[in-house]
Enzyme design. Sequence first.
Site, short mmCIF file in Angstrom:
data_model
loop_
_atom_site.label_atom_id
_atom_site.label_comp_id
_atom_site.label_asym_id
_atom_site.label_seq_id
_atom_site.Cartn_x
_atom_site.Cartn_y
_atom_site.Cartn_z
N VAL A 1 0.83 -1.20 0.00
CA VAL A 1 0.00 0.00 0.00
C VAL A 1 0.87 1.26 0.00
O VAL A 1 0.93 1.99 -0.99
CB VAL A 1 -0.97 0.00 1.21
CG1 VAL A 1 -1.73 1.32 1.28
CG2 VAL A 1 -1.94 -1.17 1.12
N CYS A 2 1.57 1.50 1.09
CA CYS A 2 2.30 2.75 1.27
C CYS A 2 3.47 2.90 0.31
O CYS A 2 3.89 4.02 0.01
CB CYS A 2 2.78 2.87 2.71
SG CYS A 2 1.45 2.65 3.91
N VAL A 3 4.00 1.77 -0.16
CA VAL A 3 5.06 1.80 -1.18
C VAL A 3 4.46 1.67 -2.58
O VAL A 3 4.78 2.46 -3.48
CB VAL A 3 6.09 0.68 -0.94
CG1 VAL A 3 7.12 0.65 -2.06
CG2 VAL A 3 6.78 0.87 0.40
#
Length: 208
Positions: A117-119
């Site tokens: 998600v965050c990457v």
Amino acid sequence: MPFKYNRLDKDKAAVLFIDHQAGLLSLVRDYSPDDFRNNLLALADITKFFKLPVILTTSFEQGPNGPMVPEIKNMFPDAPYFARPGQINAWDNEDFVKAVKATGRKQLIIAGIVTDVCVAFPTLSALEEGFEVFVVTDCSGTFNTSVRDSAWLRMQNAGAQLVNWFAVGSELQRDWRNDVQGFGKVLADHLPQYANLMQSYDSVQPKK
């Protein structure tokens, strides 16, 4: 179409540390806590050694995700820092994107929690806008290896290059003769095996 090897270049690259937050660290299960911490600090040391521009960001740090890991924040006290109020994809935060573009760098070295998600989300967004993205696999973590591998495949299929921190450092260094002692120390500080190599090397150098 022939393959073109686009190398990391210290004059073209910037580093994005995305959501390395105290709460989110508990979600990292594809690396041991000690290994993950060492990898992350190695990337931070490489970033400082090559004097790369750095941007830090967190997601909803007033909630369960928690604050950014203090070791990273303290290493880059002057770096732009964006505590996103709620956007899950960092690229949805206009100030963050403006800061990325203000570096003038087209190569983005990205690491974060969680990988899928965050990457993955900002990686896909940056690729869409024409950036070259290098995802640092061993400085990004998630729930398990199957989730991680799916995320890696998704980003790689979109054009991201998957690298580890050691490869990032080596590709930026290019040639040992640029600074054997300085670069060797960065490696030795995070790899016991390399500390042994550097001790052997130092022992045979002419005494000043």
